[in-house]
Scaffold this motif. Structure first.
Motif, PDB file in Angstrom:
ATOM      1  N   ARG A 207      40.166  44.608  38.338  1.00 10.78           N
ATOM      2  CA  ARG A 207      39.777  43.462  39.195  1.00 10.78           C
ATOM      3  C   ARG A 207      40.669  42.262  38.916  1.00 10.78           C
ATOM      4  O   ARG A 207      41.051  41.542  39.841  1.00 10.78           O
TER       5      ARG A 207
ATOM      6  N   GLU B 227      36.327  43.558  47.153  1.00 12.86           N
ATOM      7  CA  GLU B 227      35.652  43.645  45.843  1.00 12.86           C
ATOM      8  C   GLU B 227      34.626  42.521  45.673  1.00 12.86           C
ATOM      9  O   GLU B 227      33.524  42.765  45.177  1.00 12.86           O
TER      10      GLU B 227
ATOM     11  N   GLU C 291      34.340  48.525  46.214  1.00  7.93           N
ATOM     12  CA  GLU C 291      35.517  48.912  45.432  1.00  7.93           C
ATOM     13  C   GLU C 291      35.776  50.396  45.656  1.00  7.93           C
ATOM     14  O   GLU C 291      34.849  51.145  45.979  1.00  7.93           O
TER      15      GLU C 291
END
Ligand code: FSO
Ligand code: SF4
Length: 554
Positions: free
Chosen positions: A64, A174, A179
């Protein structure tokens, strides 16, 4: 600094690319160099994550972070050198964790961990700006140009910039809870390849196409994120002129931030207006349910300095495309998410209460402007909902051809081509559009074919996904391939998300895309020839002649 990632990069007969103290976008040399360092550290992290994943170990936090870090380096996103000093320290932490993860997984699998060279073995970053700038020479896209030549460096750049686009879309998805492992796997693979400093054309071209496929997954994830969070877009008439009262302007692409702003201003007598790529927000049921989502103000990003100066309330930039804030609105513009500019207030943790307070303290609009509306909201569900009518109209000859005139806007003079193209498309053709380039023609009346409006606004640039879904379904209905449909793609690019979308089109086998206003500076004549030969890409020419050529080939 050296940067040639976007369409407005410096070009002269003698040199290509932004160098010297500042780029054409206003990015200064320190910021550009620090961005290079940040990306290099992420490449090293990717080397470890890629190997750890092969052994069944993953680190979602590091993945991320990479999406976010890459997003900050897109054109017109973050100009704050100080922010990059902080991000670089964080990146080193993720890299060290990824290294430990890989070594543990390798040991557990009974293998000796590889000692990695390249970006993975990159320095321990300095903790201050001067120290980091002294280290920046080890990073940068062109550091090997003398030994490898322009073609390999150009293709490495295409991979790096395509990867930036994938990361930006994947980050938007996200933050809304969508995701995909396939995206992280592809991102890590690309980082590992870039870190290995490839010297051959073929693996780089394969990687560019792999990123195109990953970007399709990222756009699908973002489509799912947006529709699951805010409902399925439906045709909607949006007010394009302001109403009397207090006002906030929200620009960029982030629907989640817009929703948070609408919540923070509920019942406060403040009208919220969208700007640029947030226009499509009005077509999502859960966003348009807010009565104070009043309309859209202004047009595409390159006009923001004039439009923001005239706007009588605070402005929030939620993603690209930011231009240097001018004194007339410097103290009432805010940044959020990946965006930043030194000295401009940044919203943390989606707490927009200070923006609401600023709106109440500013004058707002003194009166209603004359009403003007445009219709938007033709995402894949809306278009496929009338697929029967579309198919019938094509079979009956009422629709001769579809033109997708989409992509980014910008300040380059050649961009009038897109206006000319849309305006001169014959009456028996449909014009699909998406991205911010549509502001050049979306207020004009294109008429209709039967019950179908001739101009269908499919949404943001990432809603190229919608266009691909529609094209695939129509091709199925007609029993042909997408390239056999009466459909031509006329794409305008500006920054790296558009590069990713282009790679998606190529990866899916879409041929004969017309690209402009100019071809990317990082593509050498040899690389352009490869794209022309393999994919039939053509630069834009004269709008009327290109329309005729498209219709003749259909
Ligand atoms: Fe435009 Fe800017 Fe959406 Fe880009 S607003 S230029 S490709 O960031 O993203 O179309
Ligand atoms: Fe130049 Fe574009 Fe890079 Fe800015 S982002 S420095 S304008 S190439």
């Amino acid at each position: 600094m050296f940067c040639y990632q976007c369409e407005q990069t410096f070009r002269s007969e003698a040199a290509t690319g932004c160098a010297g103290p500042k780029g054409m976008c206003g990015k200064d040399a320190a910021t550009a160099d620090l961005q290079d360092v940040l990306l290099h550290l992420c490449e090293g992290t990717g080397q470890y994550l890629h190997r750890a994943r092969a052994l069944g170990a993953t680190d979602a936090e590091a993945d991320r972070f990479i999406l976010f870090a890459f997003f900050t380096t897109l054109t017109n996103v973050n100009f704050n050198a100080g922010k990059f000093v902080v991000l670089i320290q964080e990146a080193a932490g993720h890299r060290d964790r990824a290294k430990a993860l890989y070594e543990k997984a390798a040991t557990a699998a009974g293998k000796a961990p590889e000692r990695l060279a390249g970006a993975a073995a990159f320095f321990r970053p300095a903790t201050d700006m001067q120290g980091l700038l002294a280290q920046a020479g080890e990073a940068g896209v062109r550091k090997d140009v003398e030994s490898l030549g322009e073609d390999v460096i150009g293709l490495r750049s295409l991979v790096l910039y395509g990867l930036k686009g994938v990361c930006a879309y994947a980050h938007h998805a996200e933050v809304l809870g969508q995701e995909r492992d396939a995206i992280y796997e592809a991102v890590e693979h690309a980082l590992d390849l870039l870190a290995s400093e490839p010297t051959e054309i073929a693996p780089l071209l394969d990687e560019a196409l792999a990123l195109g496929r990953a970007n399709f997954v990222a756009m699908e994830a973002l489509d799912a994120a947006n529709t699951r969070s805010f409902g399925t877009p439906a045709p909607t008439q949006v007010r394009m002129t302001p109403l009397k009262g207090k006002a906030i302007l929200v620009s960029g692409h982030d629907l989640k931030d817009l929703a948070a702003i609408l919540e923070a201003t509920k019942g406060k007598g403040i009208n919220v207006y969208t700007h640029g790529e947030l226009l499509p927000a009005h077509s999502y049921p859960k966003l348009k349910a807010y009565p104070h989502l009043a309309g859209n103000y202004g047009g595409a990003w390159q006009d923001q300095q004039r439009e923001f100066a005239e706007f009588p309330g605070p402005i929030v930039m939620t993603s690209n495309c930011l231009i240097e804030p001018q004194p007339r609105y410097r103290n009432r513009i805010f940044t959020a998410g990946p965006v930043g500019w030194a000295g401009i207030r940044h919203i943390e943790n989606a707490d927009f209460s200070q923006v609401a307070q600023a709106a109440l303290a500013l004058p707002g609009f003194a009166e209603d402007a004359p009403e003007e509306r445009v219709t938007i909201g033709f995402g894949h569900d809306a278009v496929l909902g009338v697929a029967d009518k579309v198919i019938e109209a094509v079979k009956a000859g009422a629709i001769r051809h579809f033109f997708l005139v989409g992509g980014c806007d910008g300040a380059a003079p050649g961009r009038n081509y897109y206006t000319d193209f849309a305006e001169h498309a014959p009456q028996d053709t449909m014009v699909l559009t998406l991205g911010c380039g549509k502001y050049r023609f979306n207020r004009r009346d294109f008429g209709s074919i039967g019950e179908l409006p001739r101009l269908l606004d499919m949404g943001q640039c990432n809603d190229a996904y919608s266009a691909l879904v529609v094209a695939t379904k129509l091709a199925e209905a007609f029993g042909v391939g997408v390239n056999e449909l009466p459909l031509s793609l006329i794409v305008s690019w500006f920054e790296q998300k558009a590069a990713a979308v282009l790679l998606t089109l190529l990866a899916l086998g879409v041929r004969n895309v017309r690209l402009g206003p100019t071809l990317p500076a990082f593509l050498t004549p040899t690389l352009v020839n490869v794209l022309v030969e393999k994919f039939g890409i053509a630069p834009i020419g004269d709008a009327k002649a290109d329309i005729e050529a498209s219709l003749a080939h259909a």
